[in-house]
Design a protein around this motif. Structure first.
Motif, PDB file in Angstrom:
ATOM      1  N   GLU A 372       9.187  34.553  62.591  1.00  0.00           N
ATOM      2  CA  GLU A 372       8.380  33.718  61.658  1.00  0.00           C
ATOM      3  C   GLU A 372       9.598  32.803  61.363  1.00  0.00           C
ATOM      4  OE1 GLU A 372       5.337  33.077  61.206  1.00  0.00           O
ATOM      5  OE2 GLU A 372       5.077  34.507  62.958  1.00  0.00           O
ATOM      6  N   ASN A 373      11.163  32.735  61.583  1.00  0.00           N
ATOM      7  CA  ASN A 373      11.911  31.762  61.154  1.00  0.00           C
ATOM      8  C   ASN A 373      12.585  31.283  62.676  1.00  0.00           C
ATOM      9  OD1 ASN A 373      14.554  33.041  61.462  1.00  0.00           O
ATOM     10  ND2 ASN A 373      13.702  34.552  60.202  1.00  0.00           N
ATOM     11  N   ASP A 374      13.177  30.097  62.380  1.00  0.00           N
ATOM     12  CA  ASP A 374      14.050  29.399  63.397  1.00  0.00           C
ATOM     13  C   ASP A 374      15.396  29.401  63.226  1.00  0.00           C
ATOM     14  OD1 ASP A 374      11.544  28.839  64.749  1.00  0.00           O
ATOM     15  OD2 ASP A 374      11.340  27.251  63.266  1.00  0.00           O
ATOM     16  N   ALA A 375      15.951  29.747  61.823  1.00  0.00           N
ATOM     17  CA  ALA A 375      17.234  29.685  61.529  1.00  0.00           C
ATOM     18  C   ALA A 375      17.299  30.501  60.322  1.00  0.00           C
ATOM     19  CB  ALA A 375      17.966  28.172  61.492  1.00  0.00           C
ATOM     20  N   VAL A 376      18.917  30.936  60.131  1.00  0.00           N
ATOM     21  CA  VAL A 376      18.816  31.502  58.816  1.00  0.00           C
ATOM     22  C   VAL A 376      20.411  31.070  58.077  1.00  0.00           C
ATOM     23  CG1 VAL A 376      19.451  33.809  57.917  1.00  0.00           C
ATOM     24  CG2 VAL A 376      18.082  33.697  59.987  1.00  0.00           C
ATOM     25  N   LEU A 377      20.108  30.912  56.756  1.00  0.00           N
ATOM     26  CA  LEU A 377      21.046  30.514  55.852  1.00  0.00           C
ATOM     27  C   LEU A 377      21.428  31.868  54.958  1.00  0.00           C
ATOM     28  CD1 LEU A 377      23.048  28.730  54.425  1.00  0.00           C
ATOM     29  CD2 LEU A 377      20.874  27.908  53.123  1.00  0.00           C
ATOM     30  N   VAL A 378      22.791  32.076  54.986  1.00  0.00           N
ATOM     31  CA  VAL A 378      23.269  33.307  54.357  1.00  0.00           C
ATOM     32  C   VAL A 378      24.151  32.734  53.346  1.00  0.00           C
ATOM     33  CG1 VAL A 378      24.343  35.397  54.534  1.00  0.00           C
ATOM     34  CG2 VAL A 378      23.191  34.599  56.411  1.00  0.00           C
ATOM     35  N   LYS A 409      19.703  31.503  68.065  1.00  0.00           N
ATOM     36  CA  LYS A 409      18.999  31.335  66.614  1.00  0.00           C
ATOM     37  C   LYS A 409      20.147  30.969  65.783  1.00  0.00           C
ATOM     38  CE  LYS A 409      15.627  33.628  64.631  1.00  0.00           C
ATOM     39  NZ  LYS A 409      14.870  34.261  64.016  1.00  0.00           N
ATOM     40  N   PRO A 410      20.408  29.760  65.093  1.00  0.00           N
ATOM     41  CA  PRO A 410      21.699  29.314  64.469  1.00  0.00           C
ATOM     42  C   PRO A 410      21.677  29.953  63.155  1.00  0.00           C
ATOM     43  CG  PRO A 410      19.815  27.623  64.408  1.00  0.00           C
ATOM     44  CD  PRO A 410      19.462  28.760  65.387  1.00  0.00           C
ATOM     45  N   VAL A 411      23.095  30.293  62.692  1.00  0.00           N
ATOM     46  CA  VAL A 411      23.215  31.079  61.434  1.00  0.00           C
ATOM     47  C   VAL A 411      24.145  30.019  60.546  1.00  0.00           C
ATOM     48  CG1 VAL A 411      24.074  32.888  60.103  1.00  0.00           C
ATOM     49  CG2 VAL A 411      22.698  33.415  62.176  1.00  0.00           C
ATOM     50  N   PHE A 412      23.863  29.820  59.360  1.00  0.00           N
ATOM     51  CA  PHE A 412      24.775  28.943  58.715  1.00  0.00           C
ATOM     52  C   PHE A 412      25.238  29.731  57.366  1.00  0.00           C
ATOM     53  CE2 PHE A 412      21.342  26.487  60.302  1.00  0.00           C
ATOM     54  CZ  PHE A 412      22.028  25.366  60.693  1.00  0.00           C
ATOM     55  N   ALA A 413      26.339  29.452  56.722  1.00  0.00           N
ATOM     56  CA  ALA A 413      26.959  30.424  55.764  1.00  0.00           C
ATOM     57  C   ALA A 413      27.428  29.717  54.318  1.00  0.00           C
ATOM     58  CB  ALA A 413      28.241  31.115  56.273  1.00  0.00           C
ATOM     59  N   VAL A 414      27.110  30.173  53.237  1.00  0.00           N
ATOM     60  CA  VAL A 414      27.642  29.634  52.075  1.00  0.00           C
ATOM     61  C   VAL A 414      28.608  30.555  51.436  1.00  0.00           C
ATOM     62  CG1 VAL A 414      27.111  28.570  49.907  1.00  0.00           C
ATOM     63  CG2 VAL A 414      26.044  27.784  51.832  1.00  0.00           C
ATOM     64  N   TRP A 415      29.636  30.458  51.356  1.00  0.00           N
ATOM     65  CA  TRP A 415      30.517  31.444  50.750  1.00  0.00           C
ATOM     66  C   TRP A 415      31.358  30.977  49.554  1.00  0.00           C
ATOM     67  CZ3 TRP A 415      28.099  34.282  53.913  1.00  0.00           C
ATOM     68  CH2 TRP A 415      28.373  35.418  54.175  1.00  0.00           C
ATOM     69  N   ARG A 430      32.982  31.000  64.627  1.00  0.00           N
ATOM     70  CA  ARG A 430      32.422  29.961  64.746  1.00  0.00           C
ATOM     71  C   ARG A 430      31.051  29.876  63.932  1.00  0.00           C
ATOM     72  NH1 ARG A 430      34.720  26.268  67.716  1.00  0.00           N
ATOM     73  NH2 ARG A 430      32.845  25.196  67.930  1.00  0.00           N
ATOM     74  N   VAL A 431      31.316  30.506  62.615  1.00  0.00           N
ATOM     75  CA  VAL A 431      29.805  30.273  61.953  1.00  0.00           C
ATOM     76  C   VAL A 431      30.038  29.149  61.101  1.00  0.00           C
ATOM     77  CG1 VAL A 431      28.458  31.245  60.247  1.00  0.00           C
ATOM     78  CG2 VAL A 431      29.432  32.783  62.161  1.00  0.00           C
ATOM     79  N   PRO A 432      29.238  28.076  61.203  1.00  0.00           N
ATOM     80  CA  PRO A 432      29.442  26.997  60.398  1.00  0.00           C
ATOM     81  C   PRO A 432      29.343  27.256  58.636  1.00  0.00           C
ATOM     82  CG  PRO A 432      27.704  26.393  62.115  1.00  0.00           C
ATOM     83  CD  PRO A 432      27.998  27.868  62.090  1.00  0.00           C
ATOM     84  N   THR A 433      30.264  27.014  58.044  1.00  0.00           N
ATOM     85  CA  THR A 433      30.508  27.472  56.771  1.00  0.00           C
ATOM     86  C   THR A 433      30.651  26.144  55.747  1.00  0.00           C
ATOM     87  OG1 THR A 433      31.505  29.491  57.416  1.00  0.00           O
ATOM     88  CG2 THR A 433      31.736  28.857  55.138  1.00  0.00           C
ATOM     89  N   TYR A 434      29.961  25.996  54.454  1.00  0.00           N
ATOM     90  CA  TYR A 434      29.918  24.977  53.827  1.00  0.00           C
ATOM     91  C   TYR A 434      30.167  25.430  52.397  1.00  0.00           C
ATOM     92  CZ  TYR A 434      26.981  23.413  57.891  1.00  0.00           C
ATOM     93  OH  TYR A 434      26.597  23.199  58.957  1.00  0.00           O
ATOM     94  N   PRO A 435      30.591  24.631  51.562  1.00  0.00           N
ATOM     95  CA  PRO A 435      31.031  25.038  50.153  1.00  0.00           C
ATOM     96  C   PRO A 435      29.862  25.142  48.968  1.00  0.00           C
ATOM     97  CG  PRO A 435      31.511  22.360  50.568  1.00  0.00           C
ATOM     98  CD  PRO A 435      31.110  23.312  51.934  1.00  0.00           C
ATOM     99  N   THR A 436      28.765  24.380  49.637  1.00  0.00           N
ATOM    100  CA  THR A 436      27.620  24.601  48.767  1.00  0.00           C
ATOM    101  C   THR A 436      26.431  24.692  49.453  1.00  0.00           C
ATOM    102  OG1 THR A 436      26.982  22.178  48.645  1.00  0.00           O
ATOM    103  CG2 THR A 436      28.644  22.949  46.924  1.00  0.00           C
TER     104      THR A 436
END
Length: 909
Positions: A372-378, A409-415, A430-436
Motif C-alpha cells: 500500500e506504499n511506494d516509498a518509506v521515509l525513516v 522501493k526507495p528509502v529516505f532517511a532523516v537523522w 547509499r541511503v539518501p539522508t537529509y538534515p530535516t
C-alpha cells in the motif's frame, strides 16, 4: 553544429591563452595560473605581443609563431582585436575558442558578428563571449577565472551566468561536491544549451546535468537536446525571473496568463526536466536522483520515533500535494505484534520515543513489504534512551536483507542531530539522508515529479489526431480572407465558423448595427421562449466587461432595445477612440451547474504557440488558476494539463452538482492544439468562458487574433512549434521484391519490445557490421537511444510485417543542429536479406532528408560490408576511405542534387 569539436573544449590535448598581462586582475593571467595550478597534462602556450615573459612563463607574440596548433584557445584580448584573433585561430585550424572578453556587441556589423563570420566557415567552435570559462576536473583542465578548482565528480553544470557558475563552484568546493564539468555560456554566440546537453547526454563521466537558465535563444534546438538528454540521465534546472510578469497590456486573457516563466515551466515539463526553485535545491535534487532510481507510485509511508516530527513530515507532504500512504490491515497486525502499546496504528508510524535498533528493524521490514506504499521515509530523533548509530545500522542491515522484489522501493532517511557514525553508516549504504524532514519530503517529491516528467517525455502525440474530423481548408480560408482584408481580429461571425470547423461547440452569434436591428434578430429567439444576450461589438475593445458591454437573460423586445442602446452609448463614452460596430445578439445559454473555464492559444516569442487552460470568468488574471502546455497534445497530455489546475477539482462531482465531462474539456484542448498546428497565422485564441457540465462543453465568448506567420525555428516542420509531433504523414505501405506488403512507420518510444524481438533474429556478424563491435547485451539505455526520438533532428523508420506484426528492418537518420548534414544507419533482419527491404527504406530515408532540407547524407560502412557498399553505390552515394581508419569507408550523398529513387519492379525480381 551540436557536439562538433566540443571534445576540444572539455578534453583538449593542447591549450593556448591569448591576452593577459602582469596585472593582478588580469583575466589571462588568472586563466594561466589556473591551468598550471591543476596540472593540465597537455601542451600550454601563452600568446602576448606586449610581454616576452609573465610570471616566469615565456610568451610568443602571435599564434602564428607557434610551431604547433592548439586544439583550444582561451581569448582574453581587448574586444577590438578579438575578431582578428579568432580569424587567425580559424585559419590555423584551431578546433575551439573560449572568449572571456566582454563588450563585443550584437547584431549586424558588431564585433560579435565579425567573430561569428570568421569562425563558422572554418568550423571553429566559440564558447562565450563574456563567460567564466570551462572547468573539466577529470581532464585536470581549468580554463576559467574561477577562484577554486572543484574535485572530479559526476555532475555537469551548465550556467548562463558566470557569477552563478562561480558561486556554484564555491558551493561544491565547500561541500566536497564533484563535477564532471562546469561551463558558463556567457553571451552564447555559438555553443549553447542545446549543444552542451547533446554533449553531456552521452558523456559517461556525467551522471546528472544541472542547468541555470535565464533565457533560451533557440527553443526547438533546446527542446530536442533536452528531451534526448533527459531520456539518458536526470536533468535538473533552475531558472531566474519566476515572478516577472509580462504582457501587462495583453489583448486577451490567455495571452495575459501565459507569462514567460509559466511558458518556460511548461517547456521544462514537456522536455522531461525537473525544475527546482533555488540553487541549493538544484544539488539536493541531483543527489536524490543520483542515488535512487525512478519508481512506480507516489504514496509515502513515514516511520519515526517522534510523533511530532512525523506529523510535520505529513504536513510538508500534503503542502507539496503529495500522497500519504494507508497502512494495510496486514501491516497493522504485523506492527501490533512487534511494537509497544501506544504506537500510532496509522501513518505516520510512531514507534515511540524509546525505540531501539530491533524495533526500527521490525517496523522497517513491515513497511517495506506493504504494497500500500511506494516509498518509506525513516526519521530518527536522538534521545537519551537509544543510540542513533544503532538505529542507522538497523536500517541499513534491514535494507541489505530485503528480498529482491522489494529492492526498488526507495528509502529516505532523516537523522536529526550530529551523529557522525550514523551518517557514515547511511552514506556507506547509499541511503539518501537529509538534515530535516522537510528536505526529505521534498527529495521524495523530486522523484515523483521526475517520474511524471519522464512519463510525459515518452508521449509522442500524432500530428493528425484521430478523435475528430476537422475542416482545415474552411478554417484556413476564413483566416486568409481576414488577413487579405487587413484585419487583425476575426469578427465574431468568422470566429464562430472557425470553432465550428474544428468541432468546438460555441453559442451562435448574430451582428446588429443598432438597437432596432438587435430587436429584429432577437424576436425569433424570444418567440421560441429563449432569452437573449446582447454584447458590444468592437474590434478595439478586447474585454467587453471593461465598458459594461454585456447584458444577459433579456426576455422582451423592449429590454433588448434598451440594452443595445445602453451598451452602444456606454462604449462610446468609455472608449471614444474605439470603432463601435453595433452589438452581438446571442441566445442566452442557461446551464446552471456548469463551471466557467478558460481555454485558448497564446503566443510566446521564444517557444511559439502554447495552450492555456484554467478557471474562467472576468477575474481570470486575479484568480490566476491556469496551466500551460506546449503543443501538440493528445488526450493524455490534455488530462494532465487539466489536472495541474485548482479548477480541476470542481470538475468532479460535489454536493448536488454532477461531474463535468472532463473528456470533452480535454478534447477541446487537443482541438486547439491541432488548430495551432494547422493555421500558424493564429496569434492568439481566447475562449472565455468555456462552460463545462455533465452534458459537455460550449464556448460562450471567443476572440481570435491573426497575423501573417513568422518562422520561429530552423528546419522543416511547423514554422512555430518548439516540439515536433509524431510524423504520421510518413506512414506508408511498400511492396517488397517478392510482392509482399510491408508497413513503414516512424519509430515510437513504446517500440522497446519490438526492437528486442528484432535483435534476437539478427546474427552476431550482422550486428557487428552495423555497430562496428560485437553486441551481446541490449540494455534499456541502448534500446532507448534507438526508440525515443524527438523527430526534430532524428527520424527512425521501421518496416513491419502487417500479418505478424514482426519488425523486418529499420533505418535511422540524425541531422546536425544546422540541418546541413545527416548521418544514417540501417539494419535488416538477417533472414530477410534479398527482399529489397533495405533498398526501399533507404529510398524513403533519402526522401525524408530532402524534405528536412539537408544537403548531405553520410554514413560509415566497414570495408568488408560489400552488400551495404553496393546498395549505397546503386543509390548514388560516393565512397571514399576514412582517413582515420583504413577498415572503414565513408559514404556520402548530396541529397538535394539527386532524384529520389523509385523502387525496383517486384515482377523483375
Amino acid at each position: 553544429m551540436s557536439t562538433y569539436h566540443l571534445q576540444a573544449v572539455f578534453r583538449p590535448q593542447s591549450v593556448a591563452v591569448i591576452g593577459g598581462s602582469p596585472r593582478e586582475r588580469s583575466a589571462g593571467r588568472a586563466v594561466m595560473r589556473n591551468l598550471r595550478g591543476t596540472g593540465f597534462p597537455g601542451k600550454v602556450a601563452w600568446i602576448n605581443p606586449r610581454y616576452s615573459e609573465i610570471d616566469g612563463i615565456r610568451t610568443v607574440k602571435r599564434l602564428k609563431d607557434l610551431d604547433w596548433v592548439p586544439e583550444l584557445v582561451v581569448i582574453t584580448a581587448p574586444a577590438s582585436i578579438v575578431p582578428q584573433v579568432v580569424a587567425t585561430a580559424a585559419e590555423r585550424g584551431v578546433s575551439a575558442a573560449i572568449i572571456l572578453t566582454a563588450n563585443l556587441g550584437e547584431g549586424p556589423g558588431s564585433l560579435a558578428a565579425q567573430v561569428e563570420a570568421a569562425a563558422r566557415p572554418k568550423g571553429l567552435r566559440i564558447l562565450g563571449p563574456h563567460c567564466l570559462g570551462v572547468i573539466a576536473p577529470h581532464a585536470r583542465l581549468n580554463a576559467s577565472i574561477a577562484a577554486h578548482f572543484p574535485q572530479a565528480g559526476d555532475l555537469a553544470l551548465i550556467s548562463e551566468s558566470s557569477a552563478i557558475a562561480a558561486a556554484l563552484v564555491e558551493w561544491g568546493v565547500a561541500r566536497s561536491v564533484g563535477f564532471s564539468a562546469v561551463v558558463s555560456l556567457g553571451d552564447t554566440l555559438d555553443v549553447d544549451f542545446g549543444d552542451l546537453l547533446d554533449y553531456f547526454a552521452t558523456d559517461y563521466r556525467t551522471r546528472a546535468i544541472l542547468l541555470y537558465v535565464e533565457h533560451i535563444r533557440d527553443a526547438r534546438k533546446f527542446m530536442s537536446a533536452a528531451r534526448a538528454a533527459a531520456r539518458a540521465k536526470p536533468v535538473v534546472v533552475v531558472k531566474s525571473g519566476r515572478h516577472i510578469r509580462i504582457n501587462p497590456d495583453a489583448d486577451t486573457h490567455v495571452q495575459a496568463l501565459a507569462s514567460t516563466d509559466a511558458v518556460y515551466g511548461a517547456a521544462f515539463n514537456r522536455a522531461g526536466l525537473l525544475r527546482v526553485s533555488a540553487l541549493d535545491e538544484l544539488f539536493t535534487a541531483a543527489e536524490t536522483l543520483g542515488r535512487l532510481g525512478t519508481f512506480p507510485g507516489r504514496r509515502l509511508a513515514i516511520l519515526s520515533n517522534g510523533g511530532g516530527v512525523g506529523r510535520l513530515a505529513v504536513d510538508q507532504l500534503l503542502a507539496l500535494r503529495g500522497s500519504l500512504a494507508e497502512l494495510s490491515p496486514a501491516t497493522v497486525a504485523q506492527l501490533d505484534a512487534v511494537l509497544p502499546q501506544g504506537w500510532s496504528r496509522s501513518n505516520p508510524v510512531d514507534i515511540v520515543v524509546d525505540a531501539d535498533g530491533d524495533r526500527y528493524a521490525a517496523a522497517i521490514e513491515a513497511l517495506m513489504s506493504d504494497t500500500e506504499n511506494d516509498a518509506v521515509l525513516v526519521v530518527n530523533v536522538p534521545t537519551a534512551f537509544t543510540s542513533s548509530a544503532d538505529a542507522a545500522q538497523a536500517l541499513t542491515r534491514t535494507l541489505g536483507l530485503r528480498p529482491r522484489h522489494h529492492r526498488d522501493k526507495p528509502v529516505f532517511a532523516v537523522w536529526l542531530g550530529n551523529d557522525d557514525r550514523a551518517t557514515a553508516t547511511l552514506n556507506a549504504a547509499r541511503v539518501p539522508t537529509y538534515p530535516t524532514e522537510a528536505e526529505a519530503v521534498r527529495g521524495f517529491q523530486h522523484l515523483v515529479r521526475y517520474r511524471d516528467a519522464q512519463a510525459a517525455l515518452m508521449e509522442t502525440p500524432p500530428s493528425l489526431p484521430e478523435d475528430f474530423v476537422v475542416d482545415t481548408a474552411g478554417a484556413r480560408a476564413l483566416v486568409e480572407a481576414a488577413l487579405a482584408a487587413g484585419q487583425q481580429w476575426l469578427d465574431p461571425i468568422a470566429t464562430h465558423q472557425l470553432l465550428s470547423a474544428y468541432g468546438i461547440p460555441s453559442a451562435p452569434v448574430m451582428q446588429a448595427r443598432d438597437a432596432h436591428e438587435a430587436m429584429d434578430l432577437a424576436q425569433p429567439l424570444l418567440e421560441q421562449g429563449a432569452t437573449v444576450a446582447i454584447k458590444v461589438f468592437s474590434a478595439d475593445i478586447p474585454h467587453k466587461s471593461d465598458v459594461d458591454g454585456v447584458r444577459l437573460n433579456l426576455s422582451t423586445l423592449q429590454s433588448v432595445h434598451a440594452a443595445a442602446t445602453s451598451i452602444i452609448a456606454r462604449a462610446h463614452e468609455k472608449r471614444p477612440d474605439a470603432r463601435i460596430d453595433g452589438v452581438l445578439v446571442q441566445p442566452t445559454i442557461v446551464r446552471p451547474k456548469a463551471r466557467e473555464l478558460i481555454a485558448g492559444i497564446a503566443d510566446d516569442p521564444t517557444f511559439g504557440p502554447v495552450i492555456v487552460f484554467g478557471r474562467g470568468g472576468t477575474a481570470v488574471e486575479v484568480i490566476d488558476d491556469k496551466a500551460i502546455a506546449l503543443p501538440p497534445l493528445d488526450l493524455r497530455l490534455s488530462h494532465e494539463l487539466i489536472g495541474r489546475t485548482r479548477v480541476s477539482r470542481i470538475l468532479k462531482a460535489y454536493r448536488d452538482v454532477p461531474a463535468a465531462d472532463e473528456r470533452a474539456v480535454a478534447l477541446i484542448l487537443v482541438k486547439l492544439a491541432q488548430l495551432a498546428a494547422d493555421i500558424p497565422e493564429i496569434r492568439t485564441l481566447d475562449i472565455n468562458p468555456l462552460l463545462a457540465d455533465r452534458d459537455g462543453v460550449i464556448a460562450l465568448d471567443a476572440r481570435v487574433a491573426i497575423e501573417p506567420s513568422r518562422k520561429l525555428h530552423k528546419g522543416r516542420g511547423h514554422p512555430r512549434f518548439a516540439v515536433f509531433p509524431y510524423p504520421k504523414e510518413w506512414e506508408r505501405t511498400i511492396t517488397l521484391s517478392d510482392g509482399a506488403p510491408a508497413f513503414v512507420r516512424p519509430v515510437r518510444p513504446e517500440d522497446d519490445a519490438l526492437f528486442r524481438a528484432f535483435f534476437a533474429r539478427v546474427t552476431d556478424d550482422d550486428l557487428r557490421l552495423r555497430f562496428f563491435q560485437s553486441v551481446k547485451h541490449f540494455s534499456h539505455e541502448f534500446i532507448a537511444r534507438l526508440t525515443q526520438l524527438d523527430y526534430a533532428r532524428s527520424i527512425a523508420l521501421v518496416a513491419i510485417d502487417p500479418r505478424s506484426g514482426d519488425m523486418l528492418g529499420a533505418v535511422r537518420l540524425h541531422a546536425d543542429a544546422d540541418y546541413d548534414r545527416g548521418e544514417y544507419g540501417i539494419l535488416i533482419r538477417s533472414d530477410l536479406k534479398g527482399h529489397g527491404i533495405g533498398w526501399r527504406l533507404m529510398a524513403i530515408m533519402i526522401e525524408y532528408a530532402q524534405w528536412l532540407g539537408l544537403n548531405i547524407i553520410e554514413g560509415q560502412v566497414l570495408r568488408e560490408n560489400s552488400t551495404m557498399l553496393a546498395m549505397c553505390q546503386s543509390l548514388g552515394f560516393k565512397t571514399r576511405l576514412d582517413p582515420d581508419d583504413s577498415t572503414v569507408m565513408v559514404v556520402t550523398l548530396p541529397v538535394q542534387d539527386v532524384q529520389v529513387p523509385q523502387a525496383p519492379d517486384p515482377a523483375t525480381h
